[in-house]
Scaffold this active site. Structure first.
Site, PDB file in Angstrom:
ATOM      1  N   CYS A   1       0.840  -1.198   0.000  1.00 12.24           N
ATOM      2  CA  CYS A   1       0.000   0.000   0.000  1.00 12.24           C
ATOM      3  C   CYS A   1       0.886   1.263   0.000  1.00 12.24           C
ATOM      4  O   CYS A   1       1.552   1.538  -0.989  1.00 12.24           O
ATOM      5  CB  CYS A   1      -0.973  -0.032   1.173  1.00 12.24           C
ATOM      6  SG  CYS A   1      -2.392   1.075   0.988  1.00 12.24           S
TER       7      CYS A   1
ATOM      8  N   GLU B   1      -0.856  -8.847   4.717  1.00 13.14           N
ATOM      9  CA  GLU B   1      -0.701  -9.004   6.166  1.00 13.14           C
ATOM     10  C   GLU B   1      -2.051  -8.980   6.885  1.00 13.14           C
ATOM     11  O   GLU B   1      -2.145  -9.355   8.058  1.00 13.14           O
ATOM     12  CB  GLU B   1       0.238  -7.925   6.716  1.00 13.14           C
ATOM     13  CG  GLU B   1      -0.372  -6.556   6.964  1.00 13.14           C
ATOM     14  CD  GLU B   1      -0.581  -5.729   5.702  1.00 13.14           C
ATOM     15  OE1 GLU B   1      -0.911  -4.529   5.834  1.00 13.14           O
ATOM     16  OE2 GLU B   1      -0.422  -6.256   4.582  1.00 13.14           O
TER      17      GLU B   1
ATOM     18  N   HIS C   1      -3.388  -5.702   0.882  1.00 13.67           N
ATOM     19  CA  HIS C   1      -2.711  -5.953   2.155  1.00 13.67           C
ATOM     20  C   HIS C   1      -2.661  -7.449   2.497  1.00 13.67           C
ATOM     21  O   HIS C   1      -3.561  -7.966   3.165  1.00 13.67           O
ATOM     22  CB  HIS C   1      -3.449  -5.233   3.287  1.00 13.67           C
ATOM     23  CG  HIS C   1      -3.287  -3.752   3.303  1.00 13.67           C
ATOM     24  ND1 HIS C   1      -2.331  -3.113   4.061  1.00 13.67           N
ATOM     25  CD2 HIS C   1      -3.968  -2.781   2.652  1.00 13.67           C
ATOM     26  CE1 HIS C   1      -2.431  -1.800   3.882  1.00 13.67           C
ATOM     27  NE2 HIS C   1      -3.419  -1.574   3.025  1.00 13.67           N
TER      28      HIS C   1
END
Length: 229
Positions: free
Chosen positions: A86, A196, A194
């Site tokens: 990002c 994660e 994302h």
């Protein structure tokens, strides 16, 4: 294998990245402040999402001048793994470590929801646990995720197999549906979604977990150590 998670003023996904490494891999991981001038102890550098320096000027335009970015460039040159997520992707393009730029979403609205990605290049150190053409669910959260490059750069990305992920339903207007790219060497990847935030079924998807396991497997294969659990 040792991971560094960079922290800039305004970073807000650094803890997510730290926890993804700690809980999915169990490998050593440190937060590293933006003023750091030595990353030699680390094998993989994560440049997290957020709003570094409040996204003033352009997203990532100030962070690219932070002292730690000189060390990120050195690490990339040495073949170490660098993943920008990002705002981290925006920083890597501003720093010239990846081609192109991220512009305002075509809708001019902040988009925050799950997206379906297609794995285009499954041979990078970050994607070896995926299969070619596989569709995965990874969330996005950005206002400036509209990837842009000129026709010459796009042709080079395609020719060199540098397009790593594409959107199945382009949420931001990115050229050629691009969601993530790598450098020619393949050791630097930037992506707007994302991973994660997709490492546990409680989060809605575990599809991001394999990005982290891919990194560790590649590193262990290179260093002749046991495979990841």
């Amino acid at each position: 294998m040792k991971f560094a998670v960079l922290v800039f003023p305004g970073s807000n996904c650094d803890i997510d990245c730290y926890k993804a490494v700690e809980e999915t891999l169990g490998e050593p991981v440190d937060f590293v402040w933006h003023t750091a001038t030595d990353l030699s102890a680390y094998d993989c550098i994560l440049v997290p999402g957020g709003f570094s320096y409040g996204d003033y000027l352009r997203c990532g335009a100030i962070s690219r001048f932070a002292p730690v970015m000189n060390e990120v460039a050195k690490a990339a040159e040495q073949g170490k793994f660098v993943l920008g997520i990002c705002n981290g992707f925006q920083i890597l393009t501003e720093a010239g470590l990846l081609p192109g730029a991220l512009r305002r979403n075509e809708s001019m609205k902040f988009r925050c929801h799950d997206t379906t990605l297609k794995v285009v290049n499954y041979k990078t150190p970050f994607t070896k646990d995926y299969t070619a053409g596989e569709e995965i669910i990874i969330p996005i959260a950005h206002g400036e995720g509209n990837y842009y490059c000129d026709e010459e750069t796009l042709a080079a990305l395609k020719a060199n197999n540098q397009i790593v992920f594409t959107y199945s339903d382009n949420p931001n207007g990115s050229v050629a549906d691009i969601a993530g790219i790598c450098n020619e060497r393949g050791n630097v990847v930037g992506m707007m979604p994302h991973p994660e935030r997709a490492v546990n079924s409680l989060l809605g998807s575990e599809d991001g977990k394999r990005m982290f396991s891919s990194i560790l497997k590649t590193w262990r294969d290179t260093h002749g150590t046991a495979s990841v659990r």
